[in-house]
Design a protein around this motif. Structure first.
Motif, short mmCIF file in Angstrom:
data_model
loop_
_atom_site.label_atom_id
_atom_site.label_comp_id
_atom_site.label_asym_id
_atom_site.label_seq_id
_atom_site.Cartn_x
_atom_site.Cartn_y
_atom_site.Cartn_z
N SER A 143 71.89 -46.48 6.26
CA SER A 143 72.41 -47.74 5.73
C SER A 143 72.62 -48.78 6.83
O SER A 143 73.11 -49.87 6.56
CB SER A 143 73.73 -47.51 5.00
OG SER A 143 74.71 -46.96 5.89
N ARG A 144 72.27 -48.42 8.07
CA ARG A 144 72.36 -49.35 9.19
C ARG A 144 70.98 -49.54 9.80
O ARG A 144 70.19 -48.59 9.88
CB ARG A 144 73.31 -48.81 10.27
CG ARG A 144 74.76 -48.66 9.87
CD ARG A 144 75.55 -48.13 11.06
NE ARG A 144 76.99 -48.11 10.78
CZ ARG A 144 77.66 -47.06 10.31
NH1 ARG A 144 77.00 -45.95 10.04
NH2 ARG A 144 78.95 -47.12 10.08
N PRO A 145 70.67 -50.73 10.27
CA PRO A 145 69.37 -50.94 10.92
C PRO A 145 69.13 -49.96 12.08
O PRO A 145 68.02 -49.46 12.24
CB PRO A 145 69.46 -52.39 11.42
CG PRO A 145 70.38 -53.06 10.46
CD PRO A 145 71.42 -52.02 10.12
N SER A 146 70.16 -49.66 12.86
CA SER A 146 69.99 -48.74 13.99
C SER A 146 69.65 -47.34 13.50
O SER A 146 68.87 -46.61 14.14
CB SER A 146 71.26 -48.71 14.85
OG SER A 146 72.37 -48.26 14.09
N GLU A 147 70.23 -46.94 12.37
CA GLU A 147 69.92 -45.62 11.81
C GLU A 147 68.46 -45.56 11.37
O GLU A 147 67.77 -44.55 11.61
CB GLU A 147 70.85 -45.33 10.64
CG GLU A 147 72.30 -45.13 11.05
CD GLU A 147 73.26 -45.05 9.89
OE1 GLU A 147 74.41 -44.64 10.11
OE2 GLU A 147 72.87 -45.43 8.77
N ILE A 148 68.00 -46.58 10.74
CA ILE A 148 66.61 -46.60 10.27
C ILE A 148 65.65 -46.54 11.44
O ILE A 148 64.63 -45.83 11.40
CB ILE A 148 66.37 -47.84 9.39
CG1 ILE A 148 67.19 -47.72 8.10
CG2 ILE A 148 64.89 -48.00 9.05
CD1 ILE A 148 67.41 -49.00 7.37
N ARG A 149 65.97 -47.25 12.52
CA ARG A 149 65.12 -47.21 13.71
C ARG A 149 65.05 -45.80 14.29
O ARG A 149 63.98 -45.33 14.67
CB ARG A 149 65.65 -48.17 14.78
CG ARG A 149 65.45 -49.64 14.49
CD ARG A 149 65.65 -50.48 15.75
NE ARG A 149 66.93 -50.24 16.40
CZ ARG A 149 68.04 -50.91 16.11
NH1 ARG A 149 68.03 -51.85 15.17
NH2 ARG A 149 69.16 -50.65 16.76
N ARG A 150 66.19 -45.12 14.36
CA ARG A 150 66.23 -43.82 15.01
C ARG A 150 65.74 -42.68 14.11
O ARG A 150 65.18 -41.70 14.59
CB ARG A 150 67.65 -43.51 15.48
CG ARG A 150 68.13 -44.42 16.60
CD ARG A 150 69.44 -43.92 17.20
NE ARG A 150 69.91 -44.90 18.18
CZ ARG A 150 71.00 -45.64 18.04
NH1 ARG A 150 71.74 -45.50 16.95
NH2 ARG A 150 71.36 -46.49 18.96
N MET A 151 66.00 -42.79 12.81
CA MET A 151 65.72 -41.67 11.92
C MET A 151 64.31 -41.69 11.34
O MET A 151 63.81 -40.64 10.92
CB MET A 151 66.74 -41.65 10.77
CG MET A 151 68.21 -41.58 11.22
SD MET A 151 68.57 -40.29 12.41
CE MET A 151 68.16 -38.82 11.49
N THR A 152 63.67 -42.84 11.30
CA THR A 152 62.35 -42.92 10.65
C THR A 152 61.35 -41.98 11.31
O THR A 152 60.62 -41.26 10.61
CB THR A 152 61.81 -44.36 10.67
OG1 THR A 152 62.68 -45.19 9.88
CG2 THR A 152 60.41 -44.41 10.07
N GLY A 153 61.29 -41.95 12.64
CA GLY A 153 60.31 -41.10 13.33
C GLY A 153 60.41 -39.64 12.94
O GLY A 153 59.43 -39.05 12.46
N PRO A 154 61.57 -39.00 13.15
CA PRO A 154 61.67 -37.58 12.77
C PRO A 154 61.55 -37.35 11.27
O PRO A 154 60.98 -36.34 10.85
CB PRO A 154 63.05 -37.17 13.29
CG PRO A 154 63.77 -38.42 13.62
CD PRO A 154 62.75 -39.44 13.92
N PHE A 155 62.04 -38.28 10.45
CA PHE A 155 61.89 -38.12 9.01
C PHE A 155 60.42 -38.15 8.61
O PHE A 155 59.96 -37.32 7.82
CB PHE A 155 62.66 -39.21 8.27
CG PHE A 155 64.10 -38.85 7.95
CD1 PHE A 155 64.89 -38.19 8.89
CD2 PHE A 155 64.68 -39.17 6.74
CE1 PHE A 155 66.21 -37.85 8.62
CE2 PHE A 155 66.01 -38.85 6.46
CZ PHE A 155 66.77 -38.19 7.39
N VAL A 156 59.68 -39.11 9.14
CA VAL A 156 58.26 -39.20 8.81
C VAL A 156 57.52 -37.95 9.26
O VAL A 156 56.69 -37.39 8.53
CB VAL A 156 57.65 -40.47 9.45
CG1 VAL A 156 56.12 -40.41 9.43
CG2 VAL A 156 58.13 -41.71 8.71
N ALA A 157 57.82 -37.47 10.47
CA ALA A 157 57.17 -36.26 10.97
C ALA A 157 57.50 -35.06 10.08
O ALA A 157 56.62 -34.25 9.76
CB ALA A 157 57.60 -35.99 12.41
N GLY A 158 58.76 -34.94 9.68
CA GLY A 158 59.15 -33.83 8.82
C GLY A 158 58.53 -33.91 7.44
O GLY A 158 58.05 -32.91 6.89
#
Length: 386
Positions: free
Chosen positions: A199-214
């Motif tokens: 729900s924060r822009p910083s979270e989306i920046r950090r979490m997108t990479g590992p989420f997409v890979a998973g």
């Protein structure tokens, strides 16, 4: 008789929703004989509270993000204090957002000590930085807590604490899973994985990479797995940018926040960035794998100074003192680890059913006696008479 004037302050989406619920109950309890003003977002605006200043750019977490946003935060604090002092309310309710609301409270206290200050949702002193309990006690007049186990941390410092319950556990309506599946062409037998990037822009920046890979690994192992992405309004643009960039996200059914309850009701399991939404998923009984990553400098400081005092990061795990929801954090937050944890749930329905039952039981105890927003409103009004 002069109508009481209450000023609500919220700096991010979760606080904005709490403020909206509080405003509704304050009006109902007083028969509308109350003046409400404040600083918040769209949810409070829907309740007729036009924000006195913008909260854009205040939805931050961690020291480094805080330093980057320092000028913006400093400006917003000054604007908030000026608006409150000019309005001269009887009481100010400072909702969540520890760093921002603490600075506002200090500014108001210095400018006008006659204004009553109420903190709604305390810092998680049970998990990290217990010294904040003394800091808060020296700054505000009362704490309204959503956690039943908060009070003992503040009692030594003489801060009055009222446990009101967690409105998050009451806010999400019972969704219609079959209707959601029908609307979006999802068959009853298909397995639905709800994905929430944060729900924060910083979270989306950090979490997108590992989420997409998973998720890429999961889709390769389970091609029929259906992805659903409810997107919070304040970060819709950031999430949509990631959806456009990553094919595995583009495959997902992307829905707005108003379909969240139905999406949760339709879900078999979820992969979610840690936060309020994990508690909402638990309330709906959705087995969830949660994950989080702080910035590296922030994480190094947390480790160096041993600031994390609990073995869990999710509220339901903390409350149960058990790892009901798998947590994949920081160095462990990789696509392979996320895929492994989610896959273990995809392939084990009996385990999902058992987790779902435990989640509902734990959130029932966290709910308290119910009507949390009303209890908070009653406490605010009682404070005005003291």
């Amino acid at each position: 008789m002069t109508r009481p004037h209450v000023f609500l302050v919220a700096a991010e989406r979760s606080g904005d929703l709490l403020g909206a619920g509080l405003a509704r109950e304050l009006r109902e309890l007083t028969g509308g004989e109350i003046r409400l003003s404040g600083i918040g977002g769209s949810a409070m605006a829907d309740e007729g509270i036009v924000s006195q200043t913008s909260i854009d750019g205040l939805n931050i977490l961690g020291w480094i993000d805080g330093l980057k946003a320092y000028k913006r935060v400093k400006q917003a604090v000054a604007e908030a204090v000026a608006a409150i002092v000019a309005a001269k309310p009887d009481s100010v309710v400072l909702i969540d957002s520890w760093g921002f609301t603490l600075r506002v409270a200090r500014g108001v206290r210095e400018a006008d000590p006659s204004i009553r200050l109420v903190k709604y949702v305390g810092p998680q002193v049970f998990a990290t930085r217990p010294g904040r309990a003394a800091t808060l006690a020296a700054t505000v007049d009362e704490l309204l807590t959503i956690l039943s186990f908060d009070a003992p941390f503040y009692a030594p410092h003489g801060l009055p604490v009222t446990f009101v319950g967690n409105p998050t556990l009451e806010r999400l309506p019972t969704g219609d899973g079959p209707a959601f599946r029908s609307r979006h062409g999802i068959e009853a037998e298909e397995t639905v994985l709800v994905v929430l990037l944060g729900s924060r822009p910083s979270e989306i920046r950090r979490m997108t990479g590992p989420f997409v890979a998973g998720l890429t690994r999961l889709k390769a192992a389970h091609p029929d797995l259906r992805l659903v992405m409810p997107v919070a309004d304040p970060v819709a643009d950031q999430v949509d940018a990631q959806i456009a960039r990553h094919p595995v996200l583009a495959e997902a059914v992307r829905v707005a926040e108003d379909e969240k309850a139905d999406a949760f009701a339709a879900a078999d399991l979820a992969l979610a960035c840690s936060g309020t939404v994990v508690t909402e998923l638990a309330t709906a009984g959705v087995p969830t794998v949660t994950s989080y990553k702080l910035g590296w400098i922030t994480w190094s400081l947390v480790r160096a100074f041993n600031l994390l005092k609990t073995p869990h990061i999710s509220l339901v795990n903390i409350a149960a003192d058990a790892r009901i929801i798998p947590e994949v954090i920081q160095l462990s937050c990789t696509g392979a680890n996320l895929a492994r944890e989610v896959d273990a749930l995809v392939t084990d329905k009996p385990r999902r059913d058992a987790i779902s039952e435990r989640l509902r039981a734990v959130t029932e105890t966290l709910r308290g006696t119910g009507q949390a927003s009303r209890r908070a409103a009653e406490a605010v009004l009682a404070g005005l008479s003291r």
